[in-house]
Enzyme design. Structure first.
Site, PDB file in Angstrom:
ATOM      1  N   THR A 280     -66.447  14.157  -2.392  1.00 13.91           N
ATOM      2  CA  THR A 280     -66.653  15.595  -2.545  1.00 13.91           C
ATOM      3  C   THR A 280     -66.924  16.004  -3.988  1.00 13.91           C
ATOM      4  O   THR A 280     -67.729  16.900  -4.247  1.00 13.91           O
ATOM      5  CB  THR A 280     -65.395  16.340  -2.034  1.00 13.91           C
ATOM      6  OG1 THR A 280     -65.306  16.139  -0.628  1.00 13.91           O
ATOM      7  CG2 THR A 280     -65.459  17.824  -2.325  1.00 13.91           C
TER       8      THR A 280
ATOM      9  N   ASP B 168     -70.073   9.251   1.061  1.00 15.08           N
ATOM     10  CA  ASP B 168     -68.848   9.882   1.526  1.00 15.08           C
ATOM     11  C   ASP B 168     -67.866   8.722   1.746  1.00 15.08           C
ATOM     12  O   ASP B 168     -68.233   7.699   2.323  1.00 15.08           O
ATOM     13  CB  ASP B 168     -69.137  10.608   2.848  1.00 15.08           C
ATOM     14  CG  ASP B 168     -67.965  11.425   3.336  1.00 15.08           C
ATOM     15  OD1 ASP B 168     -68.126  12.654   3.444  1.00 15.08           O
ATOM     16  OD2 ASP B 168     -66.899  10.847   3.628  1.00 15.08           O
ATOM     17  N   SER B 169     -66.628   8.886   1.328  1.00 10.54           N
ATOM     18  CA  SER B 169     -65.729   7.727   1.383  1.00 10.54           C
ATOM     19  C   SER B 169     -65.369   7.342   2.808  1.00 10.54           C
ATOM     20  O   SER B 169     -64.801   6.266   3.022  1.00 10.54           O
ATOM     21  CB  SER B 169     -64.480   7.959   0.540  1.00 10.54           C
ATOM     22  OG  SER B 169     -63.572   8.805   1.189  1.00 10.54           O
ATOM     23  N   SER B 170     -65.697   8.174   3.781  1.00  5.89           N
ATOM     24  CA  SER B 170     -65.456   7.757   5.162  1.00  5.89           C
ATOM     25  C   SER B 170     -66.390   6.601   5.539  1.00  5.89           C
ATOM     26  O   SER B 170     -66.184   5.940   6.559  1.00  5.89           O
ATOM     27  CB  SER B 170     -65.619   8.930   6.126  1.00  5.89           C
ATOM     28  OG  SER B 170     -66.879   9.518   5.964  1.00  5.89           O
TER      29      SER B 170
ATOM     30  N   THR C 164     -61.908  11.564  -1.268  1.00  5.79           N
ATOM     31  CA  THR C 164     -60.462  11.537  -1.023  1.00  5.79           C
ATOM     32  C   THR C 164     -60.106  10.929   0.337  1.00  5.79           C
ATOM     33  O   THR C 164     -58.985  10.449   0.507  1.00  5.79           O
ATOM     34  CB  THR C 164     -59.872  12.967  -1.085  1.00  5.79           C
ATOM     35  OG1 THR C 164     -60.477  13.773  -0.065  1.00  5.79           O
ATOM     36  CG2 THR C 164     -60.100  13.597  -2.434  1.00  5.79           C
ATOM     37  N   ASP C 165     -61.048  10.952   1.283  1.00 11.60           N
ATOM     38  CA  ASP C 165     -60.674  10.569   2.651  1.00 11.60           C
ATOM     39  C   ASP C 165     -60.118   9.153   2.745  1.00 11.60           C
ATOM     40  O   ASP C 165     -59.172   8.905   3.493  1.00 11.60           O
ATOM     41  CB  ASP C 165     -61.880  10.703   3.594  1.00 11.60           C
ATOM     42  CG  ASP C 165     -62.231  12.164   3.876  1.00 11.60           C
ATOM     43  OD1 ASP C 165     -61.422  13.049   3.529  1.00 11.60           O
ATOM     44  OD2 ASP C 165     -63.314  12.410   4.438  1.00 11.60           O
TER      45      ASP C 165
ATOM     46  N   GLN D 238     -45.785   5.236  11.875  1.00 14.57           N
ATOM     47  CA  GLN D 238     -46.670   6.389  11.660  1.00 14.57           C
ATOM     48  C   GLN D 238     -45.916   7.530  10.981  1.00 14.57           C
ATOM     49  O   GLN D 238     -46.511   8.571  10.690  1.00 14.57           O
ATOM     50  CB  GLN D 238     -47.292   6.844  12.974  1.00 14.57           C
ATOM     51  CG  GLN D 238     -46.325   7.147  14.062  1.00 14.57           C
ATOM     52  CD  GLN D 238     -47.019   7.294  15.422  1.00 14.57           C
ATOM     53  OE1 GLN D 238     -47.222   8.396  15.877  1.00 14.57           O
ATOM     54  NE2 GLN D 238     -47.395   6.199  16.050  1.00 14.57           N
TER      55      GLN D 238
HETATM   56  N1  ASP Z   1     -65.398  13.424   2.875  1.00 15.17           N
HETATM   57  C1  ASP Z   1     -65.082  13.380   1.461  1.00 15.17           C
HETATM   58  C2  ASP Z   1     -64.980  11.927   1.056  1.00 15.17           C
HETATM   59  O1  ASP Z   1     -63.979  11.323   1.272  1.00 15.17           O
HETATM   60  C3  ASP Z   1     -63.820  14.110   1.191  1.00 15.17           C
HETATM   61  C4  ASP Z   1     -63.433  14.250  -0.260  1.00 15.17           C
HETATM   62  O2  ASP Z   1     -63.920  13.550  -1.136  1.00 15.17           O
HETATM   63  O3  ASP Z   1     -62.548  15.106  -0.542  1.00 15.17           O
HETATM   64  O4  ASP Z   1     -65.913  11.378   0.533  1.00 15.17           O
END
Ligand code: ASP
Length: 382
Positions: free
Chosen positions: A16, A71-73, A103-104, A305
């Protein structure tokens, strides 16, 4: 501060912080580098910071980036190795490293880097933001600048995750909010540092410098680790590691048997996110599916969890079924750290019995509910 200006290496991978548009998508490396250069304090290749008594000091930074920021996903273990190789390639030249990341999945990458970079002797700080750097209310500028400050001015020989006002140990941190600026936490261990007006490092919490047998300050150790990372990269596509969150009713279908038996490439490890202190249903078909996987050499980690606390397989009868099916305790590791550690150990080509032993030992500060005397893993003579 030493007489010369500190020098750091900044790797932009996406996330992000570097996104724009609607819906948000990563900007190119060139566009992000140019945007950073417009931020207060930045005059490439310099970032000017101030000491507490308002004295300016300069940090020289080198900007590098993934060819296609993501995107880190979309991160995979191959990306983790790619980042580790870049840090390793430059370990001798810089005082510290910043990895700009979404952040993901940041908690997985910061965990994986901790395992991959054995012998790390300098700070590696992973950071990102909740609001893009291009937007007025961004938290990205403060996170980026604080991460660069930490990388340039501390000697923490660890992978950290800097977010908002804390530097967490990378293999202890987890994303806990999709919205808050303090979007990360370290549920089972204090941060390594707090970033308020001053940056207060908790020296008692920081791990000691690596021993001479593995320190990456030594070019011979760097060369050895470089060879190992090539081997790890080659091994990664040959196996799968799964993470499986249990839910009430999971025992009513053959889902576990199917997932553990039919996944390609073959499953070699699974991190269960079980209930409470590591509890699970004791239905025979459910436990048999796990036992059969264990007998095929699959490493099964009994994790939880629940965000905070440790697995305790002795607390309830319902955890002993998992134990009898071959699962080992994940103690207080985060699911992210357990998964990254399992991928790392499997990619090293170790025998399942050795992986089971090492999963229950602390290697990088990821496991603090200490189960027994540590006899860890080093490749000093490897
Ligand atoms: N979808 C974004 C990512 O992980 C979310 C973020 O960076 O806050 O790349």
């Amino acid at each position: 501060m030493s007489e010369r200006d500190p020098q750091i290496y900044v790797l932009y991978t996406g996330g992000t912080i570097g996104m724009a548009g609607h819906p948000l998508a990563p900007m190119s490396a060139d566009a992000f580098e140019a945007l950073v250069a417009t931020m207060p304090g930045f005059t490439p290749p310099w970032l000017t910071l101030q000491t507490l008594d308002n004295q300016d000091f300069r940090v020289r930074y080198t900007f590098d980036a993934f060819d296609d920021p993501i995107d880190s996903s979309a991160m995979t273990p191959l990306h983790w190795v790619r980042i580790a190789r870049r840090v390793l390639a430059h370990h001798g030249e810089y005082d510290g490293f910043v990895v700009v990341h979404g952040t993901d999945t940041m908690g997985w990458t910061s965990s994986a880097l901790a395992f991959l970079l054995e012998g790390l002797a300098k700070p590696v700080v992973v950071t990102g933001s909740q609001i893009p750097l291009a937007q007025t209310r961004t938290d990205g500028l403060r996170n980026l600048v604080t991460a660069m400050h930490v990388a340039a001015t501390t000697t923490i020989p660890e992978v950290g995750l800097l977010f908002d006002q804390a530097l967490y140990r990378g293999c202890r941190a987890a994303k806990v909010s999709t919205n808050a600026f303090d979007g990360f936490a370290s549920p089972n261990g204090h941060p390594l540092a707090r970033a308020g007006i001053t940056i207060e490092v908790d020296q008692g919490r920081v791990r000691p410098a690596p021993p001479s047998s593995v320190t990456l300050d030594d070019p011979a150790n760097r060369a050895r680790l470089a060879r190992r990372l090539v081997e790890i990269e080659a091994a990664l596509p040959t196996f799968s590691v799964l993470s499986l969150a249990l839910f009430p009713g999971i025992q009513q279908s053959n889902a576990v048997e199917v997932v553990l038996g039919a996944t390609e490439p073959p499953v070699r490890g699974v991190v269960l996110q079980a209930f409470g202190e590591g509890n699970a249903p004791s239905t025979p078909s459910f436990l048999d599916a796990l036992r059969q996987a264990h007998e095929r050499g699959v490493v099964i980690v009994d994790g939880t969890q629940v965000m905070q606390g440790s697995v305790n397989v002795d607390a309830y009868q319902s955890a002993s079924g998992l134990e009898s099916a071959g699962a080992i305790s994940g103690y207080d590791m985060t699911p992210e750290a357990a998964q990254a550690k399992l991928v790392y150990l499997l990619a090293l080509g170790l025998a399942p019995s050795e992986i089971r032993r090492l999963m229950q030992q602390d290697l990088r500060g990821e496991l603090e509910a200490q189960p027994g005397p540590t006899q860890g893993l080093t490749f000093a003579s490897g």
